[in-house]
Design an enzyme around this catalytic site. Structure first.
Site, mmCIF file in Angstrom:
data_model
loop_
_atom_site.group_PDB
_atom_site.id
_atom_site.type_symbol
_atom_site.label_atom_id
_atom_site.label_comp_id
_atom_site.label_asym_id
_atom_site.label_seq_id
_atom_site.Cartn_x
_atom_site.Cartn_y
_atom_site.Cartn_z
ATOM 1 N N PRO A 184 0.821 -1.218 0.055
ATOM 2 C CA PRO A 184 0.003 0.046 -0.117
ATOM 3 C C PRO A 184 0.978 1.127 0.033
ATOM 4 C CG PRO A 184 -0.822 -1.665 1.699
ATOM 5 C CD PRO A 184 0.725 -2.032 1.066
ATOM 6 N N GLY A 213 2.141 4.135 -4.646
ATOM 7 C CA GLY A 213 1.819 4.878 -6.013
ATOM 8 C C GLY A 213 1.188 4.304 -7.003
ATOM 9 N N HIS A 250 18.973 0.382 28.526
ATOM 10 C CA HIS A 250 18.518 -0.507 27.497
ATOM 11 C C HIS A 250 18.996 -0.165 26.079
ATOM 12 C CE1 HIS A 250 15.184 -3.090 26.063
ATOM 13 N NE2 HIS A 250 15.374 -2.199 25.033
ATOM 14 N N GLU A 251 18.846 1.242 25.842
ATOM 15 C CA GLU A 251 18.899 1.604 24.591
ATOM 16 C C GLU A 251 20.447 1.801 24.239
ATOM 17 O OE1 GLU A 251 16.597 2.203 22.414
ATOM 18 O OE2 GLU A 251 14.919 2.015 23.783
HETATM 19 P P1 ADP Z 1 -1.433 2.938 -3.724
HETATM 20 O O1 ADP Z 1 -2.341 3.131 -4.628
HETATM 21 O O2 ADP Z 1 -0.142 2.410 -4.115
HETATM 22 O O3 ADP Z 1 -1.764 2.526 -2.344
HETATM 23 P P2 ADP Z 1 -1.227 5.767 -3.998
HETATM 24 O O4 ADP Z 1 -0.937 6.154 -5.566
HETATM 25 O O5 ADP Z 1 -2.654 6.100 -3.659
HETATM 26 O O6 ADP Z 1 -0.834 4.339 -3.366
HETATM 27 O O7 ADP Z 1 -0.453 6.723 -3.366
HETATM 28 C C1 ADP Z 1 -0.764 7.486 -2.026
HETATM 29 C C2 ADP Z 1 0.108 8.945 -2.095
HETATM 30 O O8 ADP Z 1 1.593 8.828 -1.755
HETATM 31 C C3 ADP Z 1 0.069 9.545 -3.119
HETATM 32 O O9 ADP Z 1 -1.286 10.465 -3.306
HETATM 33 C C4 ADP Z 1 1.297 10.427 -3.175
HETATM 34 O O10 ADP Z 1 1.323 11.527 -2.550
HETATM 35 C C5 ADP Z 1 2.324 9.528 -2.539
HETATM 36 N N1 ADP Z 1 3.154 8.462 -3.148
HETATM 37 C C6 ADP Z 1 3.358 7.262 -3.230
HETATM 38 N N2 ADP Z 1 4.176 6.820 -4.184
HETATM 39 C C7 ADP Z 1 4.785 7.899 -4.660
HETATM 40 C C8 ADP Z 1 5.859 8.037 -5.786
HETATM 41 N N3 ADP Z 1 6.536 7.256 -6.091
HETATM 42 N N4 ADP Z 1 6.026 9.404 -5.925
HETATM 43 C C9 ADP Z 1 5.713 10.413 -5.333
HETATM 44 N N5 ADP Z 1 4.581 10.266 -4.326
HETATM 45 C C10 ADP Z 1 4.093 9.146 -4.169
HETATM 46 ZN ZN ZN Z 2 14.843 -2.352 22.974
#
Ligand code: ADP
Ligand code: ZN
Length: 608
Positions: A212, A215, A431-432
């Site tokens: 997800p 783009g 820890h860190e």
């Molecule tokens: P998908 O359909 O793969 O879930 P989207 O195309 O809806 O993702 O992308 C969501 C948003 O993330 C876009 O509106 C854009 O702002 C940003 N984004 C994602 N990939 C790119 C990319 N390769 N270049 C520029 N912006 C991107």
């Molecule tokens: Zn830790």
């Protein structure tokens, strides 16, 4: 073309109800409204009112006298033989009128009481209908189901057409392979003849596959934008959820509109919602199957070169029905992967153009810090930075804004009022530093860029940010082991310093276990099982859960191996910390005081 005839009936019902309503109006309401109430009085009262000068207007009719008082109330009385009446009325200043009660002409009243209401109702009916149609195909209808007007005929409006928002390939940063792949589609849409002449046919469907936010939607829009053709878009889940009982006819609609507008792009987002494997489970979803069957039929139905190209996006390609991915349908698959280092930098730059930003920004560093982020997350990081700049009253975004916003996106906002006790703060510091020190001492581990013990809204009390200097496509067995050791380093430091352990390592434990398990079951990195896959990955883009593919005995052997592997690395981490105990103390004390230290500060103290 007009496939849906039955749904006209609800409209008939509507008109019937309307006619009845008009009838009722005419019988009961209008008569009341038309006539003002007239009180009948005896002649004596009339005479008395005349004398007292209470009468305003009088109308002498042949068989009665109508008159009104100063308050415009109407009265009537019978005719009497009364000679001086007119003079007496005149004396008391009465106006003689011929029309106290305005009699509307029969034609006018017919117009008022019948034609106009009918006109209004017809108009309303028409509006309701066209609204329904719009909504139905536009995708935002909220009232399907029990609605008496639900589901009117086919929509003729071009509601599926969405603009591609003027997005071009140059707006999509990185993803060069995907763009190259899609460029061919663009050329085809520009000049289909060139392809027809030689007898080549374009793939009807292209499947954009990837996690997800990478783009996919943008790329589909960019194809339409580059080719300058209409962009029809619809989400797979809309097909089955919004249009209960309508999925199949919606598909038909979409395609008939698309064919009219060819050449064009049809984009189906989340195609897995309709295209899931029809696996003959008991709980089959008829609705979805019909929709899918219709989609398959439509795709087979049009010839190769009619200019409609279907793009579809999914992040679970493995769940798609094989019928959908066979040649002649979605036979081309374009991977849209998470951006690499260069890709991340480019995406950051593209989105940075939309905001005011200082000119000494080191995008490379930001990109390195945001390892594993998707395009959407990077866009979000830029926006968070801009918001932060506004919050701090600055006119433009600075490097610290960007760095902080990465942490916000990864770990949540700083928890301003989380109060750690002194002892807890010291434990978190150790820890860190434990993580960081183990990472730094194993030659192959990536260096640390930042360590902080400021609590975050995500629940993290502190964290160590490790950064890969460059792209990694392969990981050696040693690197994986070192990573496990680094993950156990936090807990190891608690043990070494305080001789006791806390709940703070739960996330580390989870990650270490996952890594160790994957090494044994999927990467063939244990001596015992050689190159046998014990687990298969279910969905590579979403979470990556796995299912076991081995016998119960092997399973328990695997569990033992995993424990053994993690334990070895845990021991190794402890040893490293014991060997460097003075550095551990010094660094933890420093972090305790400063709360956040950079990678350089850390290395400076370590190498002192
Ligand atoms: P998908 O359909 O793969 O879930 P989207 O195309 O809806 O993702 O992308 C969501 C948003 O993330 C876009 O509106 C854009 O702002 C940003 N984004 C994602 N990939 C790119 C990319 N390769 N270049 C520029 N912006 C991107
Ligand atoms: Zn830790």
């Amino acid at each position: 073309m007009d496939e849906l005839k039955t749904p006209r009936r609800p409209l008939m019902t509507y008109y019937m109800i309307a006619i009845v309503a008009i009838l009722l109006l005419n019988i009961f309401i209008f008569p009341l409204m038309n006539s003002r109430r007239i009180t009948e009085v005896d002649y004596g009262t009339f005479m008395k009112m005349t004398e007292e000068g209470k009468i305003k207007e009088v109308e002498m009719q042949t068989n009665q006298i109508l008159f009104s008082d100063k308050d415009d109330a109407l009265y009537k009385t019978g005719i009497m033989k009364d000679d001086g009446l007119v003079d007496r009325l005149y004396d008391s200043g009465v106006t003689f009128s011929s029309q106290i009660v305005t009699q509307t002409s029969p034609l006018l009243s017919f117009l008022l009481s019948w034609l106009i209401p009918i006109g209004i109702l017809l108009l309303l009916g028409r509006m309701v209908r066209s609204r329904l149609q719009n909504k139905e195909s536009g995708g935002n209808a909220m009232f399907f189901g029990g609605n008496p007007f639900g589901g009117f005929g086919k929509s003729n409006a071009k509601i599926y057409v969405k603009s591609s928002d003027g997005i071009r390939f140059q707006d999509v940063a990185g993803e060069d392979e995907a763009k190259e792949n899609l460029q061919e589609i663009v050329e085809y849409l520009h000049d289909p003849k060139k392809y027809e002449e030689i007898g080549a046919s374009m793939p009807k469907g292209v499947l954009l596959v990837g996690p997800p936010g990478t783009g996919k939607t943008m790329l589909a829009k960019a194809v339409a934008g580059e080719a300058n053709v209409p962009f029809f878009s619809m989400s797979g889940s809309e097909f089955v959820e919004m249009f209960v009982g309508m999925g199949a006819s919606k598909v038909r609609d979409l395609f008939s509109q698309a064919k009219e507008k060819a050449p064009c792009i049809v984009f189906i987002d989340e195609i897995d919602a309709i295209g899931k494997k029809r696996d003959g489970q008991l709980s089959t979803n008829d609705e979805r199957e019909q929709t899918l069957n219709q989609l398959l039929t439509e795709m087979d139905g049009f010839e190769g070169n009619n200019g409609v190209v279907i793009l579809a996006a999914t992040n679970r390609p493995e769940s798609l029905d094989p019928a959908l991915t066979r040649p002649g349908r979605f036979d081309r698959r374009v991977p849209v992967e998470l951006p690499d280092l260069q890709g991340r930098e480019d995406i950051l730059k593209v989105h940075a153009k939309k905001i005011k930003i200082a000119d000494n920004i080191d995008f490379g560093k930001i990109a390195r810090m945001a390892a594993g982020a998707s395009g959407a997350e990077l866009a979000n990081i830029i926006n968070e930075a801009a918001l932060r700049a506004v919050r701090d009253g600055r006119r433009y975004v600075t490097q610290p804004d960007l760095e902080e916003s990465i942490e916000v996106v990864i770990a949540g906002y700083q928890k301003k009022n989380a109060i750690l006790t002194t002892k807890e703060k010291l434990i978190v510091s150790y820890h860190e530093i434990g993580h960081a020190l183990v990472a730094a001492k194993q030659t192959n581990s990536a260096p640390v860029t930042k360590i902080t013990i400021i609590p975050r809204t995500s629940g993290a009390l502190g964290y160590t940010m490790q950064v890969d200097e460059d792209n990694h496509y392969l990981m050696t067995r040693e690197e994986m082991e070192n990573k496990i050791a680094t993950l156990t380093g936090g807990r190891a430091a608690e043990e070494v310093e305080f001789g006791t352990i806390t709940t703070g390592a739960s996330n580390d434990i989870e990650q270490a276990t996952k890594l160790a398990r994957a090494m044994i079951t999927r990467y063939g990195m244990s001596d015992e099982f050689d190159m046998v896959a014990m687990e298969t990955l279910n969905n590579q883009y979403l979470g990556g859960d796995t299912s076991l593919a081995c016998s119960a005995e092997t399973q328990s052997a695997i569990d033992k191996k995993v424990v053994e592997l993690v334990r070895t690395q845990h021991e190794k981490a402890k040893q490293i910390l014991l060997d460097n105990k003075t550095k551990l103390d010094e660094l933890a004390q420093h972090l305790y005081e400063k709360e956040t230290i950079t990678g350089e500060e850390f290395m400076a103290i370590l190498e002192k």
